[in-house]
Write a protein that holds these residues in place. Structure first.
Motif, PDB file in Angstrom:
ATOM      1  N   ILE A 146       1.158  -1.119  -0.392  1.00  0.00           N
ATOM      2  CA  ILE A 146       0.543  -0.532   0.210  1.00  0.00           C
ATOM      3  C   ILE A 146       0.554   1.111   0.424  1.00  0.00           C
ATOM      4  CG2 ILE A 146      -1.576   1.008   1.215  1.00  0.00           C
ATOM      5  CD1 ILE A 146      -2.331  -1.699   2.664  1.00  0.00           C
ATOM      6  N   GLU A 147       0.741   2.384  -0.810  1.00  0.00           N
ATOM      7  CA  GLU A 147       2.051   3.364  -1.045  1.00  0.00           C
ATOM      8  C   GLU A 147       0.557   4.470  -1.931  1.00  0.00           C
ATOM      9  OE1 GLU A 147       5.453   4.618  -0.653  1.00  0.00           O
ATOM     10  OE2 GLU A 147       4.091   5.830  -1.739  1.00  0.00           O
ATOM     11  N   PRO A 148       0.382   5.758  -1.173  1.00  0.00           N
ATOM     12  CA  PRO A 148       0.499   6.300  -1.920  1.00  0.00           C
ATOM     13  C   PRO A 148       0.479   6.672  -2.915  1.00  0.00           C
ATOM     14  CG  PRO A 148       1.203   7.234   0.295  1.00  0.00           C
ATOM     15  CD  PRO A 148       1.201   5.465  -0.325  1.00  0.00           C
ATOM     16  N   THR A 174       4.687   7.187  -8.480  1.00  0.00           N
ATOM     17  CA  THR A 174       6.257   6.834  -8.493  1.00  0.00           C
ATOM     18  C   THR A 174       6.611   7.250  -7.307  1.00  0.00           C
ATOM     19  OG1 THR A 174       5.436   8.105 -10.626  1.00  0.00           O
ATOM     20  CG2 THR A 174       8.211   8.520 -10.447  1.00  0.00           C
ATOM     21  N   TYR A 175       7.587   6.965  -6.831  1.00  0.00           N
ATOM     22  CA  TYR A 175       8.540   6.906  -6.276  1.00  0.00           C
ATOM     23  C   TYR A 175       9.608   7.756  -6.370  1.00  0.00           C
ATOM     24  CZ  TYR A 175      11.863   6.200  -1.764  1.00  0.00           C
ATOM     25  OH  TYR A 175      12.423   6.649  -0.689  1.00  0.00           O
ATOM     26  N   THR A 176       9.942   9.420  -5.558  1.00  0.00           N
ATOM     27  CA  THR A 176      11.504  10.071  -5.616  1.00  0.00           C
ATOM     28  C   THR A 176      12.447  10.088  -4.042  1.00  0.00           C
ATOM     29  OG1 THR A 176       9.351  11.556  -6.598  1.00  0.00           O
ATOM     30  CG2 THR A 176      11.768  11.867  -6.192  1.00  0.00           C
ATOM     31  N   MET A 234      -3.681   5.477   0.448  1.00  0.00           N
ATOM     32  CA  MET A 234      -2.952   5.510   1.956  1.00  0.00           C
ATOM     33  C   MET A 234      -3.703   4.536   3.257  1.00  0.00           C
ATOM     34  SD  MET A 234      -0.215   8.190   2.741  1.00  0.00           S
ATOM     35  CE  MET A 234      -0.179   8.560   4.658  1.00  0.00           C
ATOM     36  N   ALA A 235      -2.407   3.840   3.902  1.00  0.00           N
ATOM     37  CA  ALA A 235      -3.369   3.392   5.245  1.00  0.00           C
ATOM     38  C   ALA A 235      -3.985   3.689   6.158  1.00  0.00           C
ATOM     39  CB  ALA A 235      -2.021   2.228   5.946  1.00  0.00           C
ATOM     40  N   THR A 236      -4.797   3.635   6.841  1.00  0.00           N
ATOM     41  CA  THR A 236      -5.621   4.788   7.673  1.00  0.00           C
ATOM     42  C   THR A 236      -5.288   4.126   9.190  1.00  0.00           C
ATOM     43  OG1 THR A 236      -7.029   4.444   7.136  1.00  0.00           O
ATOM     44  CG2 THR A 236      -6.002   6.732   6.432  1.00  0.00           C
ATOM     45  N   PHE A 255      18.410  10.690  12.406  1.00  0.00           N
ATOM     46  CA  PHE A 255      18.007  11.579  11.773  1.00  0.00           C
ATOM     47  C   PHE A 255      17.770  10.633  10.836  1.00  0.00           C
ATOM     48  CE2 PHE A 255      21.470  14.119  11.940  1.00  0.00           C
ATOM     49  CZ  PHE A 255      21.446  14.117  10.720  1.00  0.00           C
ATOM     50  N   ARG A 256      17.218  11.212   9.661  1.00  0.00           N
ATOM     51  CA  ARG A 256      16.723  10.352   7.942  1.00  0.00           C
ATOM     52  C   ARG A 256      18.799  10.501   7.559  1.00  0.00           C
ATOM     53  NH1 ARG A 256      12.376  10.115   3.516  1.00  0.00           N
ATOM     54  NH2 ARG A 256      11.991   8.764   4.621  1.00  0.00           N
ATOM     55  N   CYS A 257      19.239   9.941   7.525  1.00  0.00           N
ATOM     56  CA  CYS A 257      20.325  10.047   6.795  1.00  0.00           C
ATOM     57  C   CYS A 257      21.398  10.917   7.208  1.00  0.00           C
ATOM     58  CB  CYS A 257      20.470  10.432   5.155  1.00  0.00           C
ATOM     59  SG  CYS A 257      21.993  10.741   3.998  1.00  0.00           S
ATOM     60  N   GLY A 291      13.812   0.404   7.883  1.00  0.00           N
ATOM     61  CA  GLY A 291      13.929   1.308   7.685  1.00  0.00           C
ATOM     62  C   GLY A 291      13.734   2.315   8.784  1.00  0.00           C
ATOM     63  N   ASP A 292      13.951   3.885   7.900  1.00  0.00           N
ATOM     64  CA  ASP A 292      13.978   5.037   9.203  1.00  0.00           C
ATOM     65  C   ASP A 292      13.029   5.097  10.192  1.00  0.00           C
ATOM     66  OD1 ASP A 292      15.522   5.827   7.105  1.00  0.00           O
ATOM     67  OD2 ASP A 292      14.322   7.151   6.510  1.00  0.00           O
ATOM     68  N   ALA A 293      12.088   3.970   9.910  1.00  0.00           N
ATOM     69  CA  ALA A 293      10.849   4.162  10.972  1.00  0.00           C
ATOM     70  C   ALA A 293      11.551   3.601  12.409  1.00  0.00           C
ATOM     71  CB  ALA A 293       9.398   3.786  10.681  1.00  0.00           C
TER      72      ALA A 293
HETATM   73  P1  FAD Z   1      11.231   6.145   2.503  1.00  0.00           P
HETATM   74  O1  FAD Z   1      12.015   5.948   1.778  1.00  0.00           O
HETATM   75  O2  FAD Z   1      10.763   7.393   3.197  1.00  0.00           O
HETATM   76  O3  FAD Z   1       9.266   5.177   2.415  1.00  0.00           O
HETATM   77  C1  FAD Z   1       8.350   5.109   3.144  1.00  0.00           C
HETATM   78  C2  FAD Z   1       7.037   5.283   1.925  1.00  0.00           C
HETATM   79  O4  FAD Z   1       5.872   4.872   2.570  1.00  0.00           O
HETATM   80  C3  FAD Z   1       6.595   6.687   0.882  1.00  0.00           C
HETATM   81  O5  FAD Z   1       6.864   6.175  -0.357  1.00  0.00           O
HETATM   82  C4  FAD Z   1       5.499   6.807   1.694  1.00  0.00           C
HETATM   83  O6  FAD Z   1       4.741   7.626   0.585  1.00  0.00           O
HETATM   84  C5  FAD Z   1       4.986   5.435   1.883  1.00  0.00           C
HETATM   85  N1  FAD Z   1       4.203   6.210   3.402  1.00  0.00           N
HETATM   86  C6  FAD Z   1       4.236   6.539   4.486  1.00  0.00           C
HETATM   87  N2  FAD Z   1       3.284   6.602   5.071  1.00  0.00           N
HETATM   88  C7  FAD Z   1       1.920   5.363   4.430  1.00  0.00           C
HETATM   89  C8  FAD Z   1       1.185   4.919   4.506  1.00  0.00           C
HETATM   90  N3  FAD Z   1       0.196   6.055   6.317  1.00  0.00           N
HETATM   91  N4  FAD Z   1       0.495   4.157   3.763  1.00  0.00           N
HETATM   92  C9  FAD Z   1       0.979   4.052   2.285  1.00  0.00           C
HETATM   93  N5  FAD Z   1       2.553   4.297   2.524  1.00  0.00           N
HETATM   94  C10 FAD Z   1       2.939   5.604   3.276  1.00  0.00           C
HETATM   95  N6  FAD Z   1      20.232   6.570   2.538  1.00  0.00           N
HETATM   96  C11 FAD Z   1      21.196   6.120   1.908  1.00  0.00           C
HETATM   97  O7  FAD Z   1      21.446   4.493   1.759  1.00  0.00           O
HETATM   98  N7  FAD Z   1      22.039   6.185   0.827  1.00  0.00           N
HETATM   99  C12 FAD Z   1      22.643   7.820   0.909  1.00  0.00           C
HETATM  100  O8  FAD Z   1      23.360   8.203  -0.433  1.00  0.00           O
HETATM  101  C13 FAD Z   1      21.112   8.632   1.004  1.00  0.00           C
HETATM  102  N8  FAD Z   1      21.224  10.037   0.504  1.00  0.00           N
HETATM  103  C14 FAD Z   1      20.011  10.777   1.131  1.00  0.00           C
HETATM  104  C15 FAD Z   1      20.077  11.724   1.017  1.00  0.00           C
HETATM  105  C16 FAD Z   1      18.990  13.166   1.703  1.00  0.00           C
HETATM  106  C17 FAD Z   1      18.982  14.269   0.858  1.00  0.00           C
HETATM  107  C18 FAD Z   1      18.162  12.192   2.507  1.00  0.00           C
HETATM  108  C19 FAD Z   1      17.403  12.450   2.510  1.00  0.00           C
HETATM  109  C20 FAD Z   1      17.926  10.834   2.267  1.00  0.00           C
HETATM  110  C21 FAD Z   1      19.076   9.921   1.802  1.00  0.00           C
HETATM  111  N9  FAD Z   1      19.162   9.104   2.299  1.00  0.00           N
HETATM  112  C22 FAD Z   1      20.372   8.476   1.308  1.00  0.00           C
HETATM  113  C23 FAD Z   1      18.028   7.893   3.531  1.00  0.00           C
HETATM  114  C24 FAD Z   1      17.508   7.310   2.554  1.00  0.00           C
HETATM  115  O9  FAD Z   1      16.723   8.493   1.751  1.00  0.00           O
HETATM  116  C25 FAD Z   1      16.214   6.909   3.466  1.00  0.00           C
HETATM  117  O10 FAD Z   1      17.030   6.147   4.650  1.00  0.00           O
HETATM  118  C26 FAD Z   1      15.552   5.449   2.865  1.00  0.00           C
HETATM  119  O11 FAD Z   1      14.437   6.576   1.814  1.00  0.00           O
HETATM  120  C27 FAD Z   1      14.194   5.275   3.657  1.00  0.00           C
HETATM  121  O12 FAD Z   1      13.855   3.884   3.620  1.00  0.00           O
HETATM  122  P2  FAD Z   1      12.017   4.132   3.825  1.00  0.00           P
HETATM  123  O13 FAD Z   1      11.439   2.911   3.801  1.00  0.00           O
HETATM  124  O14 FAD Z   1      12.400   3.779   5.340  1.00  0.00           O
HETATM  125  O15 FAD Z   1      11.452   5.526   3.546  1.00  0.00           O
END
Ligand code: FAD
Length: 400
Positions: free
Chosen positions: A33-35, A38-40, A76-78, A159-161, A292-294
């Protein structure tokens, strides 16, 4: 019957888990589930801000997951009902699971900085989630007069990264040096030391005059009052412990916490999700895995590289648990490249072993390492090349 898995989030953590679940168990039912269609990626987004890369190169389609047989739901999961084992989405649909996997990334703690908010971020971008915010910060830098001041604020750990802000400082300095050499970046930091600090400061000294009167970069650490406490988007002022500064461009990287859905699931403590660091199952709610980050997965940093490694471990772990087997104990790896300027890269890497007695991920001695401080230009050029190669490879491993 084969088990059912619902994955929330199609970023590095969620997409890796979903793809590898289908590879390990082709008959398992896997829903993401992802809103966003395209992921950026945030990774390499600092090169967009510095002007050396197009935003479109950060965009990946989730169709690759569909080709593996993953059911991708654009929503979006709620809510999550851990007893009924269902996830509810914005549209009111429910999805049943045997195990639920959350990788929602971070949310911003807007309340931690007086005057900052989602609306204020339209004036003073965070650009810490890639997409329109990345473009906004880039446009502001382009529009700034030569002689302007860019203020960038960095939060306290975690914090992230962790190296991300310093890569961004380097690449903004690189842009200013070429196009606006009378300008300056003022960094207000809530910390006294940071990731790869000797490598970054050396880079700043080599290319951006750091430590001289004409430095493009001024860094104010916590010890000198660098912690930001408030902003005023109308006057473009930023207040730190040491005083108030006016910027022409202001990039606030706010303090962060686990994404809202983790809070809704009742698994967050002190901002992040405590987990069993082998299976990433919540220590509070059974059947919900968070990566992941959470997640609170120290000593792994919050990186895409970590989330990708964790996703494979989670896929193997939840499959074993759903089948009533013992989950395998993973070794996890993280590699983090940083770009300090064109043809100038460096990295840190570590392998982590799980210690079940302490529920800890401990770096394996002698595995991994950090780029040498005395490397020559050719070495740095190669590391920049490896960084770009890593970017292509990890995108393919996660989403293709
Ligand atoms: P995310 O990438 O945030 O993905 C979470 C996804 O969940 C999102 O698409 C969001 O839309 C979705 N979501 C959230 N809530 C809900 C919901 N309720 N229902 C459905 N979908 C939901 N990492 C590296 O390893 N190397 C690098 O060089 C690097 N450079 C970075 C540079 C910058 C400037 C930044 C900001 C970060 C960088 N990172 C890098 C870190 C990396 O981007 C994150 O650690 C990574 O994206 C974490 O992945 P994730 O799956 O935990 O979360």
């Amino acid at each position: 019957a084969e088990p059912r898995f619902v994955v929330i989030g199609g970023g590095p953590g969620g997409a890796t888990t979903a793809k590898y679940l289908k590879r390990y168990a082709p008959n398992a039912a896997v829903t993401v589930i992802e809103p966003h269609k395209t992921y950026t990626t945030c990774f390499m987004s600092n090169e967009v801000i510095g002007g050396d890369r197009a935003l479109s190169t950060l965009e990946v389609s989730l169709d690759g997951l569909r080709r593996h047989g993953v059911d991708v739901v654009e929503s979006m999961a709620t809510g999550i009902d851990a007893d009924a084992k269902t996830v509810t989405t914005e549209g009111g649909d429910t999805f049943a699971f045997d195990r639920c996997i959350l990788s929602p990334g971070v949310d911003f703690r807007y309340d931690a900085i007086e005057g900052y908010s989602a609306a204020a971020a339209e004036v003073m971008p965070h650009a810490w989630k890639a997409g329109p915010q990345t473009t906004l910060l880039r446009r502001q830098l382009e529009a700034m007069e030569d002689g302007g001041t860019v203020i960038l604020s960095v939060p306290a750990n975690p914090f992230r990264c962790p190296p991300g802000p310093y890569e961004r400082i380097s690449l903004i300095a690189h842009y200013l040096k070429q196009h606006k050499p009378k300008s300056k970046i003022l960094v207000l930091d809530a910390k006294d030391t940071f990731s790869k600090m000797p490598l970054f400061t050396q880079t700043w000294e080599m290319f951006y005059g750091y430590g001289t009167d004409t430095s493009l970069i001024e860094w104010i650490p916590k010890a000198d009052g660098g912690t930001v406490t408030g902003v005023n988007p109308d006057s473009m002022e930023v207040t730190a412990v040491t005083g108030t500064f006016k910027g022409d461009v202001v990039n606030i990287i706010p303090p962060q916490q686990a994404g809202a859905i983790a809070v809704a699931a009742g698994v967050v403590e002190d901002g992040w999700v405590p987990v069993n660091k082998s299976t990433f199952e919540s220590l509070v709610v059974d059947g919900i895995h968070v990566l992941g980050d959470a997640s609170a997965a120290a000593s792994m940093p919050k990186s895409a590289s970590s989330a990708n490694a964790q996703g494979k471990a989670v896929a193997a772990g939840v499959l074993a648990l759903a089948r009533g087997e013992d989950p395998p104990v993973p070794h996890l790896a993280n590699t983090c490249y940083s770009i300090g300027g064109p043809d100038h890269g460096f990295s840190v890497a570590a392998v982590y072993a799980y210690d079940d007695f302490e529920n800890a991920l401990k770096p394996v001695q002698g595995a991994g390492g950090i780029s040498p401080i005395d490397a020559d230009a050719e070495y740095r050029r190669r590391e920049a090349f490896y960084a770009h190669s890593w970017f292509e490879n990890i995108k393919a491993d996660i989403w293709s």
